[in-house]
Write an enzyme that holds these catalytic residues in place. Sequence first.
Site, PDB file in Angstrom:
ATOM      1  N   ASP A   1       1.260  -6.017   4.151  1.00 48.97           N
ATOM      2  CA  ASP A   1       1.150  -4.770   4.891  1.00 48.97           C
ATOM      3  C   ASP A   1      -0.296  -4.303   4.824  1.00 48.97           C
ATOM      4  O   ASP A   1      -1.092  -4.807   4.016  1.00 48.97           O
ATOM      5  CB  ASP A   1       2.096  -3.735   4.269  1.00 48.97           C
ATOM      6  CG  ASP A   1       2.043  -2.395   4.977  1.00 48.97           C
ATOM      7  OD1 ASP A   1       1.906  -2.391   6.204  1.00 48.97           O
ATOM      8  OD2 ASP A   1       2.107  -1.374   4.291  1.00 48.97           O
ATOM      9  N   LYS A   2      -0.661  -3.346   5.637  1.00 52.69           N
ATOM     10  CA  LYS A   2      -2.036  -2.839   5.612  1.00 52.69           C
ATOM     11  C   LYS A   2      -2.124  -1.519   4.870  1.00 52.69           C
ATOM     12  O   LYS A   2      -2.763  -1.414   3.818  1.00 52.69           O
ATOM     13  CB  LYS A   2      -2.582  -2.666   7.038  1.00 52.69           C
ATOM     14  CG  LYS A   2      -4.029  -2.158   7.068  1.00 52.69           C
ATOM     15  CD  LYS A   2      -4.490  -1.896   8.471  1.00 52.69           C
ATOM     16  CE  LYS A   2      -3.873  -0.649   9.039  1.00 52.69           C
ATOM     17  NZ  LYS A   2      -4.358   0.582   8.376  1.00 52.69           N
ATOM     18  N   THR A   3      -1.460  -0.501   5.382  1.00 51.29           N
ATOM     19  CA  THR A   3      -1.590   0.840   4.818  1.00 51.29           C
ATOM     20  C   THR A   3      -0.936   0.916   3.446  1.00 51.29           C
ATOM     21  O   THR A   3       0.240   0.618   3.292  1.00 51.29           O
ATOM     22  CB  THR A   3      -0.938   1.866   5.757  1.00 51.29           C
ATOM     23  OG1 THR A   3      -1.541   1.759   7.044  1.00 51.29           O
ATOM     24  CG2 THR A   3      -1.132   3.266   5.217  1.00 51.29           C
TER      25      THR A   3
ATOM     26  N   ARG B   1      -6.962   5.699  11.509  1.00 53.23           N
ATOM     27  CA  ARG B   1      -5.592   5.842  11.993  1.00 53.23           C
ATOM     28  C   ARG B   1      -5.562   6.982  13.006  1.00 53.23           C
ATOM     29  O   ARG B   1      -6.099   8.056  12.753  1.00 53.23           O
ATOM     30  CB  ARG B   1      -4.637   6.144  10.843  1.00 53.23           C
ATOM     31  CG  ARG B   1      -4.514   5.002   9.857  1.00 53.23           C
ATOM     32  CD  ARG B   1      -3.838   5.445   8.574  1.00 53.23           C
ATOM     33  NE  ARG B   1      -2.502   5.969   8.800  1.00 53.23           N
ATOM     34  CZ  ARG B   1      -1.394   5.233   8.794  1.00 53.23           C
ATOM     35  NH1 ARG B   1      -1.489   3.932   8.586  1.00 53.23           N
ATOM     36  NH2 ARG B   1      -0.220   5.767   8.989  1.00 53.23           N
TER      37      ARG B   1
ATOM     38  N   LYS C   1       8.905  -7.802  10.808  1.00 47.61           N
ATOM     39  CA  LYS C   1       8.200  -8.330   9.641  1.00 47.61           C
ATOM     40  C   LYS C   1       9.070  -9.336   8.894  1.00 47.61           C
ATOM     41  O   LYS C   1       8.613 -10.428   8.527  1.00 47.61           O
ATOM     42  CB  LYS C   1       7.801  -7.187   8.708  1.00 47.61           C
ATOM     43  CG  LYS C   1       6.720  -6.263   9.243  1.00 47.61           C
ATOM     44  CD  LYS C   1       6.378  -5.192   8.207  1.00 47.61           C
ATOM     45  CE  LYS C   1       5.297  -4.253   8.710  1.00 47.61           C
ATOM     46  NZ  LYS C   1       4.921  -3.236   7.695  1.00 47.61           N
TER      47      LYS C   1
ATOM     48  N   ASP D   1       4.012  -1.594   0.212  1.00 49.21           N
ATOM     49  CA  ASP D   1       4.156  -0.424  -0.659  1.00 49.21           C
ATOM     50  C   ASP D   1       5.181   0.576  -0.170  1.00 49.21           C
ATOM     51  O   ASP D   1       5.495   1.528  -0.887  1.00 49.21           O
ATOM     52  CB  ASP D   1       2.809   0.292  -0.798  1.00 49.21           C
ATOM     53  CG  ASP D   1       2.444   1.072   0.462  1.00 49.21           C
ATOM     54  OD1 ASP D   1       2.598   0.513   1.564  1.00 49.21           O
ATOM     55  OD2 ASP D   1       2.019   2.226   0.347  1.00 49.21           O
TER      56      ASP D   1
ATOM     57  N   ASN E   1       9.255   0.611   4.736  1.00 48.06           N
ATOM     58  CA  ASN E   1       9.238  -0.271   5.896  1.00 48.06           C
ATOM     59  C   ASN E   1       8.886  -1.712   5.532  1.00 48.06           C
ATOM     60  O   ASN E   1       8.953  -2.593   6.382  1.00 48.06           O
ATOM     61  CB  ASN E   1       8.263   0.251   6.950  1.00 48.06           C
ATOM     62  CG  ASN E   1       6.848   0.361   6.414  1.00 48.06           C
ATOM     63  OD1 ASN E   1       6.644   0.546   5.209  1.00 48.06           O
ATOM     64  ND2 ASN E   1       5.867   0.242   7.276  1.00 48.06           N
TER      65      ASN E   1
END
Length: 1357
Positions: free
Chosen positions: A461-463, A846, A1041, A1061, A1064
């Site tokens: 994941d990114k965020t 963002r 995902k 984290d 989702n």
Amino acid sequence: MSWQLIALKLILILEKKLGTDTVWCSENSSQNTTMPFHLAKRNQMFPEGKDGSISQNESTSLGCNEPQQPTRTVNKNRIVIPCLGHFKEEYEKETKHYRNNSIRTSKYSLWSFVPRNLFEQFHRAANLYFLFIVLLNWVPVVEAFRKEITMIPLLVVLTIIAIKDGIEDYRKYRLDKKINNLVTQVYCRKEKAYTEKFWKDVKVGDFIRLACNEEIPADMVLLYSSDGDGICHIETSSLDGETNLKQRQVVKGYAEEDTEVDPETYTDRIECEPPNNDLNCFRGFIEHPNKERVGLSKENLLMRGCTIRNTEAVVGIVVYAGHETKAMLNNSGSRYKRSKLERKVNRDIIWCVLLLFMMCSVGAIGHGIWLNKYPDPPLFSSGKWLTPPLGGFLMFWTMIILLQVLIPISLYVSIEFVKLGHIYLIQNDIDLYHEPTDTRIQCGSLNIAEDLGQIKYIFSDKTGTLTENKMVFRRCSIAGQEYGHEENDKRLESCYEFELEDEEGGFFASQYSLKRPSRARFSRKSSAFIGGKSMSHMFRSFSAVGVPSMRQLAFSSPIETDVVPDPELENKFKKISKEHYGKFWTSETIPANLKISEFFIALSICNTVVVSVPDQRRLKRRWSSVARMPVLPRSDFKSTFSPQVATPTSLQPQSSEEMHSRKPATRPKPNVVHVQFPASLTSLGAESFESSASRATSRHDEMKSLHLTVSAPISIKRELSSDWEPMELSYEAESPDEAALVHAARAYQCTLKARNPDQVTVDVGPLGTLTFDMLHILPFDATRKRMSVVVKHPILNKIVMYTKGADSVIMNLLKKEQTGDQAASKDRRIERTQMHLNNYATKGLRTLCIAMKVISNEEYEEWLKGHLEAESSIESREEMLLASAERLENNLTLLGATGIEDRLQEGVPETIEDLQKAGISIWMLTGDKHETAINIAHSCKLLELTDELFILKSDSLDDCEKQMDCIFKKITKDVHPKKHSVKFLEGLSSSAVNRPSLGCALVLEGPTLEFALHERIRRKFLKLTACVQTVICCRATPLQKSRVVRLVQKELKVMTLAIGDGANDVSMIQVADIGIGISGQEGMQAVLASDFAVSQFRHLKKLLFVHGHWCYTRLANMILYFFYKNLAYVNLLFWYQFFCGFSGTPMTDYWSLIFFNLLYTSIPPIIYGILDKDLSAETLLLHPELYKASQKNEPYGSLPFALNLADAFYQSLVCFAISYFTYRNSAIDLYSFGTPLNTSMFFIILLHLVIESKSLNWIHFTILGMSILLYFSITMVLGATCVTCNPQGNPYWVIQRQLANLKFYLVCLISVVVALLPRYMVRVIQNTVCPSPLMEARLQQRKKLITEVEVSEPLRT
């Protein structure tokens, strides 16, 4: 009855017993992850409710493409009524039969432990095999040993596992008993009052009264709150790990009542959905006697395990109890994943079984030939002589018993001990400890640590995973004009610089003071594990002795909360007055200046931020009427939470000036740690721990001074004071985006002051304090990708909807203007805003769009009818609410857009660079725009500036396929036509793919990703991804995902790792071979669902390169050693059969045969598997390429396994031959011949382990010495005492006579040297002539160590 019917009945019985723990489809198993802290990692089966409802995880099968097992559908909803006089008959019929609140997570009882544990253990094939051997030895004609002796190995293994299971289950039993005996206040009909009852005695339909800080014992509908607005604050940290307060509200119609609900006069009935595990949904309605229905939602439900906060008292009626509560239904027990190495071990055991059958067949054939050659029965046979075929057949089974040790029964137990040792070393690695957050690595799965050394694909994941998830307001665009906030940029740069300097300052420095002279310096290495506790533990212990522990607010660091306003925008905002709104009353369009005020109003109220007091005492549980603390009376409670403390219930609308002039009443208070929240940035001050500092005179000076000055909390002061200074405002948000926007609005004097279910109060500087009537909240969801609030505007006196969401969605919902100058001007503003959004995304920010809509009364009334119907529906409520929201969210007016920065975590670029060097492919799966994702990918070195990007974006399946073909041709021809080759066959695997020499990456968005995952072209998609270095999937949903991970895992046959984290990311974490959760700021859903949990992405480097490599190589080498030692010893018995007519006679006593593998040689390989270290952690981190060795299964491949078995045959043959030719034609007896064989093989096996060990220390030598001592002591004791314990033989005094014979020592010495010499020479040649990369690294490491010693010796002298 046919066998089909019998099988069907067995299946139904198993489904009834085990179906609730079975996850049929992992794509939606994210709903099975979140569990209470004190209930985590239990193995619980959830039986059906007596009402016929299915209390299993109903939603786990959603989204599965596979055919499901037939399940019983239940259309009956749950009826909840209290056990009162006028409801007694209906209660007896319906509610009485529901389960009570007692829980049981332990599997065994005192009487069922032995049979059930044995039943579970014999599910393992190896145990069944050895049980078969034991039973076979009881057949007289094939008996090889004494019946009792053959049972010893199996009994030892079963006993060890049973003791372990029993201890674990007893701990669960004690915890169950402790929880069941908690005390709560339940209404008693007989006494007409609330009385204390144990949790286990609570039933559905009971009225429960709870006080502040008490834990909720069961799921109950909220009917009363002491808060005047009918709200109740709860903390859900035990469910999802989030410490931010959530609001729950009293059911409509009850909130208006001034008095507490009286159970005796209660006449309503509740109908709700059957028990399920969905924490984010509750469907039902409450029906009044006049048949009027009021919808129930999750906002009315208090769930078991949560804690009441900031509310004096609440009353609710229980709807779900015990195992039917949502918390318990989410308790799916500890996860079990089989590692790749374990699966390979099972395959190799099959090879060993085949080898055993071959050896037994040789023995059977040889015995038949012997019987055929000597037809006359010998004297000792007593005339019982068998025909050659029958004798050979029976000898086959006798050889099975004799050579049974070839299958290592102790291997499985040894593997369990070794894995526990690995987990212990991982959990106690200080480099995986994050002191600022006081978190260490958590291991959720204990049996797959070795898979960390074989990862080939990482899905991230990114965020919050690559970034810190600390949202910092950077820029905004309003009415088409951008405001850059340059002064805020300068503040952030100085903050970042200071953070880098302050990293050495330890926990106190990072949490309590940003003022350099007063920083407390702590070395991380020395302070992290002082006495087994971190510095934050020391602070908690300080709180426990009299200072209330401060509940840490998420999203409240100064970087996130301090925003310096843009001067131009601030001046424009201050000039707005209520007179400007007068023109808006008659105009259809919103003037540009009013868009500024409406923009900040939308930032303040279009959210779910709670205004509360974060300084709460921790969980209060009541154990008994004697031990529990008394509940505060109402008067004392109100004095504690006095009006000066700004809670949602006590805040009244007031202006900024009133907030400044108001002085809190002082009263005695013990030493406290508290937080003060100034009303505006212009009043920011700072005081250090030691003394008060001088106030800054300008905002610029304040920001440069960087005292600990934050909002929510703005200033954290640790004082030893006798005065109580109440906190004015504290914001608690469910997401960092919401917190950043609220703090940004507050910087412009648009301050969120109070929120309750009916009203939101905002202090809008130039407009004064405004109170908005909150009509509806349309929450954010992944489908709409937006959130809206419907309010009554106090100035316009109209119904207004404020909406924020993704620009890709909001831009399509804007109102279409008619042609003309006004429409052209609006289009230009929208185009400029879109240009600003694209610019923000390019810079890695963002983005969010802010819009509004003025709704006419007629439109609102028409919409409200359908919305109320959707709210009161139980079936298809989500679909109806979604359709209702979409009917209203249209014809929006764009107000502006925001750009929020989410910084990279420390060490992310270096970690990703090293992971790629190790041959690991990294895919980024994010929900952000592709511009933002690409920028972050460049920042974290996932992409290089020279990489060529291929963006796959299509609107149809055919178009997607054509673009894939085009991109593939371009890559293979233009980028690297010669060096790149891809073999895409039917059996596609990672070994068939050669990575490109030049960098290129593939970028695709959610809609296109859906096409790429289609069954028709998904293999072509994998073919394309094999040509690029990395793949970035943007706007991806949680389900997408997990589908991506499963596709790569299934088609490429590779080991995958997913890291995230948030909630989702749960589905992909569970699907991957290794799931890593990051304990960040978005709760603990990912952590609870993961196999391992870390606090920083950079920890992944050491977890894989060091612990992954160590765990895999150690366990692989230990398993190979087990196969070797068992085969080497068994072969001694096999070779002897050629000289005893294949009679199945052993040349040693039974006890030595049993103890050899069970005692003498069992401990050294376990220590070897836990502590052996081929390379140091520093070397493995310095050379990421070394990770490829474990990736390619070099330590434990087919060739090492085969060579290992061949070496076992050679060593046993040499050992037997030397002893045989030494004692041939002598008068030595059978056991005197077998004793040197046993002893020689014992030393061969131990010294073989020494040769294979990469590092030896005092622990290894101690264990080896203890094994030698154990061997000789037990053997000598048996030799001195065993006269009749071994029938048909007599080992009495054999070892004693051999130890007095010089020939015995020569035989042992020569056998050991000749047997081990080839292996030793091979290792020498491998290490010198053709060293592997691992060996080269070891040699360099050894040279470096020698050099350091040589340099240090002169210094010492």
